[in-house]
Motif scaffolding. Structure first.
Motif, mmCIF file in Angstrom:
data_model
loop_
_atom_site.group_PDB
_atom_site.id
_atom_site.type_symbol
_atom_site.label_atom_id
_atom_site.label_comp_id
_atom_site.label_asym_id
_atom_site.label_seq_id
_atom_site.Cartn_x
_atom_site.Cartn_y
_atom_site.Cartn_z
ATOM 1 N N ARG A 19 47.458 45.175 -79.438
ATOM 2 C CA ARG A 19 46.038 45.113 -79.804
ATOM 3 C C ARG A 19 45.394 46.472 -79.548
ATOM 4 O O ARG A 19 45.581 47.059 -78.486
ATOM 5 C CB ARG A 19 45.317 44.040 -78.992
ATOM 6 N N HIS B 31 40.297 43.658 -84.106
ATOM 7 C CA HIS B 31 39.470 43.191 -85.227
ATOM 8 C C HIS B 31 40.285 42.603 -86.382
ATOM 9 O O HIS B 31 39.776 42.491 -87.498
ATOM 10 C CB HIS B 31 38.580 44.321 -85.749
ATOM 11 N N ASN B 32 41.521 42.241 -86.129
ATOM 12 C CA ASN B 32 42.309 41.643 -87.213
ATOM 13 C C ASN B 32 41.665 40.338 -87.694
ATOM 14 O O ASN B 32 41.307 39.495 -86.872
ATOM 15 C CB ASN B 32 43.739 41.382 -86.707
ATOM 16 N N TYR B 33 41.558 40.175 -89.014
ATOM 17 C CA TYR B 33 40.904 38.986 -89.571
ATOM 18 C C TYR B 33 41.678 37.706 -89.256
ATOM 19 O O TYR B 33 41.095 36.646 -89.103
ATOM 20 C CB TYR B 33 40.847 39.102 -91.102
ATOM 21 N N SER C 266 46.497 39.944 -83.714
ATOM 22 C CA SER C 266 46.608 40.608 -82.406
ATOM 23 C C SER C 266 46.298 39.617 -81.279
ATOM 24 O O SER C 266 45.922 40.006 -80.182
ATOM 25 C CB SER C 266 45.692 41.831 -82.333
ATOM 26 N N GLY D 195 36.338 53.741 -90.824
ATOM 27 C CA GLY D 195 35.655 52.541 -91.308
ATOM 28 C C GLY D 195 34.218 52.485 -90.821
ATOM 29 O O GLY D 195 33.715 53.402 -90.173
ATOM 30 N N ARG D 196 33.580 51.372 -91.122
ATOM 31 C CA ARG D 196 32.150 51.224 -90.904
ATOM 32 C C ARG D 196 31.812 50.576 -89.562
ATOM 33 O O ARG D 196 30.713 50.712 -89.059
ATOM 34 C CB ARG D 196 31.617 50.349 -92.045
ATOM 35 N N GLY E 20 33.737 49.002 -83.590
ATOM 36 C CA GLY E 20 34.761 48.371 -82.755
ATOM 37 C C GLY E 20 36.140 48.309 -83.376
ATOM 38 O O GLY E 20 37.126 47.976 -82.700
ATOM 39 N N LEU F 218 43.347 50.101 -88.538
ATOM 40 C CA LEU F 218 42.752 50.648 -89.762
ATOM 41 C C LEU F 218 43.768 51.532 -90.497
ATOM 42 O O LEU F 218 44.027 51.363 -91.693
ATOM 43 C CB LEU F 218 41.516 51.460 -89.378
ATOM 44 N N LEU G 128 47.120 51.903 -90.007
ATOM 45 C CA LEU G 128 48.431 51.337 -90.330
ATOM 46 C C LEU G 128 48.358 50.479 -91.591
ATOM 47 O O LEU G 128 49.340 50.327 -92.317
ATOM 48 C CB LEU G 128 48.966 50.536 -89.136
ATOM 49 N N GLY H 153 49.864 47.067 -89.119
ATOM 50 C CA GLY H 153 50.179 47.067 -87.690
ATOM 51 C C GLY H 153 51.093 45.911 -87.330
ATOM 52 O O GLY H 153 51.217 44.937 -88.072
ATOM 53 N N GLY H 154 51.746 46.070 -86.176
ATOM 54 C CA GLY H 154 52.532 44.956 -85.632
ATOM 55 C C GLY H 154 53.871 44.738 -86.272
ATOM 56 O O GLY H 154 54.529 43.731 -86.006
ATOM 57 N N ARG I 141 29.282 50.472 -101.535
ATOM 58 C CA ARG I 141 29.723 49.081 -101.406
ATOM 59 C C ARG I 141 28.692 48.201 -102.076
ATOM 60 O O ARG I 141 27.495 48.343 -101.820
ATOM 61 C CB ARG I 141 29.843 48.673 -99.942
HETATM 62 C C1 LIG Z 1 33.752 43.731 -88.603
HETATM 63 C C2 LIG Z 1 34.913 44.342 -89.337
HETATM 64 C C3 LIG Z 1 34.681 45.467 -90.114
HETATM 65 C C4 LIG Z 1 35.747 46.050 -90.806
HETATM 66 N N1 LIG Z 1 35.504 47.147 -91.580
HETATM 67 C C5 LIG Z 1 36.528 47.722 -92.247
HETATM 68 C C6 LIG Z 1 36.331 48.888 -93.027
HETATM 69 O O1 LIG Z 1 35.218 49.415 -93.129
HETATM 70 N N2 LIG Z 1 37.394 49.429 -93.678
HETATM 71 C C7 LIG Z 1 38.647 48.879 -93.581
HETATM 72 O O2 LIG Z 1 39.573 49.402 -94.183
HETATM 73 N N3 LIG Z 1 38.866 47.785 -92.841
HETATM 74 C C8 LIG Z 1 37.847 47.198 -92.173
HETATM 75 N N4 LIG Z 1 38.084 46.088 -91.414
HETATM 76 C C9 LIG Z 1 39.453 45.569 -91.333
HETATM 77 C C10 LIG Z 1 40.236 46.359 -90.293
HETATM 78 O O3 LIG Z 1 40.706 47.559 -90.864
HETATM 79 C C11 LIG Z 1 41.457 45.580 -89.829
HETATM 80 O O4 LIG Z 1 41.044 44.364 -89.300
HETATM 81 C C12 LIG Z 1 42.263 46.377 -88.817
HETATM 82 O O5 LIG Z 1 43.570 45.867 -88.757
HETATM 83 C C13 LIG Z 1 41.633 46.298 -87.442
HETATM 84 O O6 LIG Z 1 42.284 47.170 -86.562
HETATM 85 P P1 LIG Z 1 42.189 46.898 -84.997
HETATM 86 O O7 LIG Z 1 42.990 47.919 -84.306
HETATM 87 O O8 LIG Z 1 40.772 46.700 -84.625
HETATM 88 O O9 LIG Z 1 42.856 45.474 -84.949
HETATM 89 P P2 LIG Z 1 43.865 44.724 -83.991
HETATM 90 O O10 LIG Z 1 43.463 43.299 -84.166
HETATM 91 O O11 LIG Z 1 43.908 45.297 -82.639
HETATM 92 O O12 LIG Z 1 45.262 45.004 -84.707
HETATM 93 C C14 LIG Z 1 45.508 44.754 -86.073
HETATM 94 C C15 LIG Z 1 47.020 44.608 -86.296
HETATM 95 O O13 LIG Z 1 47.678 45.801 -85.895
HETATM 96 C C16 LIG Z 1 48.517 45.580 -84.761
HETATM 97 N N5 LIG Z 1 48.274 46.689 -83.847
HETATM 98 C C17 LIG Z 1 47.154 46.928 -83.122
HETATM 99 N N6 LIG Z 1 47.292 48.066 -82.450
HETATM 100 C C18 LIG Z 1 48.516 48.568 -82.762
HETATM 101 C C19 LIG Z 1 49.217 49.727 -82.394
HETATM 102 N N7 LIG Z 1 48.676 50.621 -81.560
HETATM 103 N N8 LIG Z 1 50.458 49.923 -82.894
HETATM 104 C C20 LIG Z 1 51.012 49.035 -83.739
HETATM 105 N N9 LIG Z 1 50.386 47.903 -84.129
HETATM 106 C C21 LIG Z 1 49.139 47.686 -83.653
HETATM 107 C C22 LIG Z 1 48.106 44.240 -84.205
HETATM 108 O O14 LIG Z 1 49.173 43.594 -83.535
HETATM 109 C C23 LIG Z 1 47.665 43.502 -85.465
HETATM 110 O O15 LIG Z 1 48.786 43.034 -86.173
HETATM 111 C C24 LIG Z 1 37.045 45.477 -90.715
HETATM 112 C C25 LIG Z 1 37.259 44.359 -89.923
HETATM 113 C C26 LIG Z 1 36.208 43.790 -89.245
HETATM 114 C C27 LIG Z 1 36.459 42.567 -88.422
#
Ligand SMILES: Cc1cc2nc3c(=O)[nH]c(=O)nc-3n(C[C@H](O)[C@H](O)[C@H](O)COP(=O)(O)OP(=O)(O)OC[C@H]3O[C@@H](n4cnc5c(N)ncnc54)[C@H](O)[C@@H]3O)c2cc1C
Length: 496
Positions: A109, A113-115, A119, A165-166, A169, A175, A177, A227-228, A282
């Motif tokens: 994680r 922010h994964n939908y 994570s 991204g926007r 958090g 983002l 990967l 990711g993952g 957008r």
């Molecule tokens: C409110 C919101 C706004 C968003 N805005 C945008 C946007 O503007 N543009 C866009 O493109 N996307 C956007 N997204 C989608 C976002 O890009 C994905 O949800 C992204 O995967 C989130 O990354 P994270 O590290 O926060 O997620 P996490 O939930 O931490 O991880 C996402 C996935 O990657 C894996 N992972 C996490 N960290 C690592 C690591 N270090 N190495 C390997 N694997 C890892 C996790 O296991 C999981 O499978 C948005 C999502 C939300 C909820």
């Protein structure tokens, strides 16, 4: 047992896995089977392998709830056996080796922010959040694997930027990967297009560098393969752009749904005429849940305000209900475009990446769906957001990185947000509505291509939808770097 400040344990308490057994698991979580318990000696073994700055939180610890919760409250009932906040690469290596030895399910994680809850796990959450440094070196930015969009903005003193991204958090790891869309991707490419190097801890605990000149196939997969799947990325290096001298004009225009056809038509002219790719937008169709509907254009154009006002002449004559257009310095413009975080909600989304403009009947269908959205007693929101693509994000060949949808005109996100605690039958009614819109759009736009960073646990044929022709190569990379399939979740590459 020696008392350890890092190890706050509720002695004799049920493990999180046991707690989770009592919950109905939502689909799409990182470990579908509840974690098998491990005994106390195994937890002690993990602690001994960690650096003093790492922190392990198990159920009963004061900070457990906060650390366990990912952003999407839809998965709040999935309780990890423990959350490990890693402080360094050796911590990540120790964690993976320990998980492999004890057959403990895990999920990496970063921003959380994964939908689809990928994570989240009933096993060990390996959190990289403390590894969030952002350091400039020449024209490059070096990031720890847990940095978020906010961390990148906070390091603005160096005057360096790469498209992000926007949402503050969102983790740069997730983002990048999966691709990475933002208000600057038409100008400077997707987030993954600016990546020049990453460090990855593999399933056997080894740490490797991936770049064009080393582990090139892994580097390819880390730019859109999600990711993952292949390892835990502990560091990233981005080719950044000096931006301090740039100005940008930000805008937000709202219209009634009745103007949808004319607004989308005019906007397509603006995008067609944007040969320098300075413009990004957008388009948001939204039912706010309280009966209010809107069509909003949000975005920026690099350059002065008068140039954007000239471009927007025809749009401004369509009688928008609100108009905000203002020139700012580059960073102030990005601040304006950042999402303001509200209380955490539950959410679900389905996406499409069409390579054609919207037809008039498609726009009419979008407006009608928004107008007739049934928010239910929970007053849930329903929305369709279209992220304009093209420009620099369309320049790489579809097989140049693992992100395949280079000819996409838009990335479309059809989604809903609802309050935690909404009864299941009401949630099902919301999900049925986004499924219906997705089905209509799929038929109109003749595509099943989907964006892997908006993952959808209900998506059939996700392998092709997310990765297109790149899926085969991704499975080969998976076999090479994770031959035992240690990294797994319901939509993992190479899942049998
Ligand atoms: C409110 C919101 C706004 C968003 N805005 C945008 C946007 O503007 N543009 C866009 O493109 N996307 C956007 N997204 C989608 C976002 O890009 C994905 O949800 C992204 O995967 C989130 O990354 P994270 O590290 O926060 O997620 P996490 O939930 O931490 O991880 C996402 C996935 O990657 C894996 N992972 C996490 N960290 C690592 C690591 N270090 N190495 C390997 N694997 C890892 C996790 O296991 C999981 O499978 C948005 C999502 C939300 C909820």
């Amino acid at each position: 047992m020696p008392v350890n400040r890092r190890f706050i344990l509720r002695t004799g308490a049920a493990t999180a896995a046991t707690l989770a057994l009592g919950c109905a698991h939502p689909p799409g979580i990182a470990a579908t089977a509840p974690a098998r318990g491990v005994d106390e000696s195994a937890w002690r073994e993990l602690l001994q392998a960690l650096s003093p700055a790492a922190r392990l939180s198990r159920p009963g610890a004061q900070d457990y709830q906060e650390r366990a919760a990912a952003d999407n409250q839809r998965y709040a009932s999935v309780l990890p056996a423990a959350v490990l906040a890693c402080a360094s690469e050796p911590d990540v290596r120790a964690a993976l080796r320990w998980c492999a030895k004890h057959a403990m399910p895990f999920a990496a994680r970063s921003g959380g922010h994964n939908y689809a809850g990928h994570s989240t796990t009933t096993g060990l959450v390996i959190s990289l959040r403390p590894m969030n440094r952002v350091l400039p070196h020449g024209h490059r930015l070096h990031l720890g694997g847990g940095a978020t969009n906010s961390d990148v903005y906070a390091a603005r003193d160096a005057g360096l930027y790469f498209p992000g991204g926007r949402c503050g958090g969102v983790g740069v790891a997730g983002l990048t990967l999966g691709g990475g869309l933002g208000f600057n991707d038409r100008k400077w490419g997707l987030t993954c297009d600016r990546l020049v190097e990453t460090r990855v801890v593999l399933a056997d605990g080894t740490l490797v560098r991936a770049a064009d000149d080393e582990n090139a196939d892994l580097f390819w997969a880390c730019r859109g393969g999600a990711g993952g799947n292949f390892g835990v990325n502990t560091a990233f290096v981005f080719d950044a752009v000096p931006v301090n001298s740039l100005r940008a004009t930000v805008f937000s225009l709202s219209f009634g749904l009745g103007a949808s056809l004319r607004v989308v038509d005019e906007l397509q002219h603006v995008l067609d005429a944007d040969h320098t790719h300075d413009f990004d937008v957008r388009i948001g169709f939204k039912h706010a849940g309280d009966g209010t509907t809107s069509l909003t254009l949000l975005g920026q154009r690099l350059g002065p305000e008068d140039a954007l006002r000239r471009l927007f002449g025809p749009l401004l004559r369509l009688d928008p209900s609100t108009v905000f257009i203002e020139e700012r310095g580059f960073w102030a413009a990005q601040d304006h475009l950042m999402d303001t975080p509200g209380p955490k909600t539950c959410y679900a989304s389905k996406s499409l990446v069409p390579d054609q403009w919207l037809r008039p009947d498609t726009v009419a269908a979008l407006a009608e769906w928004t107008r007739t959205w049934h928010p239910g007693p929970a007053r849930a929101t329903g929305y369709v957001t279209l992220f304009a693509m093209g420009g620099a994000s369309a320049q790489p060949r579809p097989d140049e990185t693992a992100y395949p949808h280079r000819s996409g005109r838009y990335v479309i996100d059809v989604g809903t947000h609802w309050a935690p605690g909404t009864p299941a039958e009401q949630v099902n009614a919301l999900l049925a509505q986004i499924r219906a819109m997705h089905h209509t759009l799929r038929r109109h736009l003749v595509t099943d291509a989907a964006y892997v960073n908006f993952p959808d646990p209900d998506l059939d044929g996700w392998e092709h939808a997310y990765y297109g022709a790149n899926h085969q190569r991704l499975t080969r990379v998976k076999r090479r770097y994770d031959p035992t399939g240690l990294f797994r979740y319901p939509q993992a590459i190479g899942k049998p």
